[in-house]
Design an enzyme around this catalytic site. Structure first.
Site, short mmCIF file in Angstrom:
data_model
loop_
_atom_site.label_atom_id
_atom_site.label_comp_id
_atom_site.label_asym_id
_atom_site.label_seq_id
_atom_site.Cartn_x
_atom_site.Cartn_y
_atom_site.Cartn_z
CE LYS A 126 -0.48 0.23 5.04
NZ LYS A 126 -1.38 0.34 6.18
NE ARG A 169 -6.42 0.49 11.57
CZ ARG A 169 -5.18 0.31 11.11
NH1 ARG A 169 -4.34 1.34 11.09
NH2 ARG A 169 -4.76 -0.84 10.63
CE1 TYR A 217 12.84 31.25 3.32
CE2 TYR A 217 13.01 28.86 3.15
CZ TYR A 217 12.70 30.09 2.59
OH TYR A 217 12.26 30.16 1.29
CG MET A 268 8.63 23.46 -0.80
SD MET A 268 7.41 24.49 -1.59
CE MET A 268 6.78 25.44 -0.23
C1 PLP Z 1 -3.79 -4.23 8.57
C2 PLP Z 1 -2.31 -4.16 8.38
N1 PLP Z 1 -1.62 -5.30 8.32
C3 PLP Z 1 -0.27 -5.31 8.14
C4 PLP Z 1 0.44 -4.13 7.99
C5 PLP Z 1 1.93 -4.19 7.78
O1 PLP Z 1 2.61 -3.64 8.85
P1 PLP Z 1 4.20 -3.63 8.91
O2 PLP Z 1 4.65 -2.67 7.86
O3 PLP Z 1 4.50 -3.20 10.28
O4 PLP Z 1 4.65 -5.02 8.59
C6 PLP Z 1 -0.24 -2.91 8.07
C7 PLP Z 1 0.49 -1.65 7.94
O5 PLP Z 1 0.12 -0.58 8.25
C8 PLP Z 1 -1.65 -2.93 8.25
O6 PLP Z 1 -2.36 -1.79 8.33
#
Ligand code: PLP
Length: 370
Positions: A34, A132, A261, A309
């Protein structure tokens, strides 16, 4: 192109994947790609992993999943964001596995099946303590009852997520593990079984093997960083990203000259100030300037003044430096390394934040695979 570059060493990615594979034995690995593979480039990363046998990928949105499919990824792809009915047709079209986390979601699937006579694959999310997404423990039985009555649906997995698996004190993680086992017990007693059962992330791959079940979900370790300084760090993973930028300007200045800056940094002696073409708009961590450094030809030099930046300044003092030289910002090159974890610890951030921030005008260059 002049500007920051993220050199993505795919051979190191594969090295890390194989190490995790060894660690978890015969369990499946869902590679988390992701957020553009944590800033590394989702399609090339997923395809490199697929070339060595990875067959599960985790993304957050359907759009991320479709990008992978369009890029030629053929393995299983699971979408982790909260389910929305508009995902159903996309999931069928692109063969995506959905995240089902409430009875409302399940009812949408039932309606869709009634209309279309088909059901996308899905995994049921249980909230064991992250608070969550996910079914609260108290509503699991009623959900399972509904699922049992609708066995035409394509439920293939069940999972939960740790809140503290990367911490030294594992009490809460162990509590979550017990909660999850209780849910699996309930499912079993109700005659429901799931092909894929998963709970573990990078932290628990390192310190809680009893949480592996049938599959582990791993992101950060694959990219060669540890999730915190409280986990065992003996797995010899390699940083996949080498973040670099060119020196575009050099100038001699007198002691006391103010740089950048706010004028908060002044030259401690007569020196050479270099301008490096990378800034916070490219993902460089702005707050790293106070203690921050870069590496040139294996030597570290202090960042001089606030990161801008698009550029930052470096006190090169008596370095052998010329315009066009590339400096290492973080990661590892042939002669030096600046671990992203070191920066994260220093500025009170995490490797997750720093890696996923890399973007802006940063050019990604993929190396290490034919
Ligand atoms: C639901 C879920 N599983 C697994 C992972 C993977 O986590 P990691 O990068 O700590 O292995 C994430 C990462 O945010 C996650 O949201």
């Amino acid at each position: 192109m002049v500007g920051p570059k993220a050199i993505i060493n795919l051979d190191r990615l594969i090295h890390n994947y194989k190490l995790v594979k060894q660690e978890v034995g015969n369990k499946k690995i869902m590679a988390f790609v992701k957020a553009n593979a944590y800033g590394h480039g989702a399609v090339p990363v997923a395809k490199a992993l697929e070339s060595v046998g990875a067959d599960w990928f985790g993304v957050f949105t359907p759009e991320e999943a479709i990008e992978l499919r369009k890029g030629g990824v053929t393995g299983n792809i699971m979408v982790f964001c909260r389910f929305h009915p508009e995902f159903l047709e996309k999931a069928n079209k692109w063969d995506l596995t959905l995240n089902i986390s409430s009875e409302d979601d399940l009812n949408d699937l039932i309606t869709f099946h009634g209309d279309m006579n088909s059901s996308p694959r899905f995994h049921v999310k249980i909230d064991t303590g992250m608070t969550r997404l996910g079914l609260p423990i108290g509503s699991v039985s009623s959900f399972f009852n509904l699922l049992k009555k609708n066995s035409q649906l394509n439920y293939e997995g069940i999972y939960s997520h740790f809140a503290t698996a990367d911490e030294g004190d594992l009490d809460y993680a162990k509590f979550q593990l017990e909660q999850f086992k209780g849910v699996l017990d309930t499912a079993d007693k109700m005659g429901l079984s799931f092909q894929h059962v998963h709970l573990s992330n990078s932290g628990s791959v390192l310190n809680l093997p009893e949480s592996y079940f049938t599959m582990v979900r791993v992101g950060l370790l694959l990219y060669g960083a540890f999730p915190s300084d409280e986990v065992p760090r003996d797995l010899p993973i390699e940083p996949v990203m080498e973040f670099t930028a060119p020196v575009v300007n050099l100038r001699k200045v007198k002691a006391g000259t103010l740089v950048s800056y706010g004028g908060v940094w002044s030259a401690p002696n007569d020196t050479v100030i270099g301008v490096v073409q990378v800034g916070f708009a490219d993902g460089f961590p702005r707050s790293w300037y106070e203690e921050g450094c870069i590496s040139l030809k294996g030597e570290r030099y202090k960042i001089a003044g606030r990161v801008c930046m698009d550029q930052l300044m470096v006190d090169f003092f008596n370095a052998n430096v010329k315009r066009g030289d590339e400096v290492l910002l973080f990661g590892k090159n042939k002669i030096d390394s600046i671990p992203v974890e070191e920066i994260a610890e220093c500025i009170g951030s995490t490797a997750y934040v720093l890696l996923t921030a890399i973007g802006g005008r940063t050019e990604r260059i993929f190396s290490g695979l034919e």
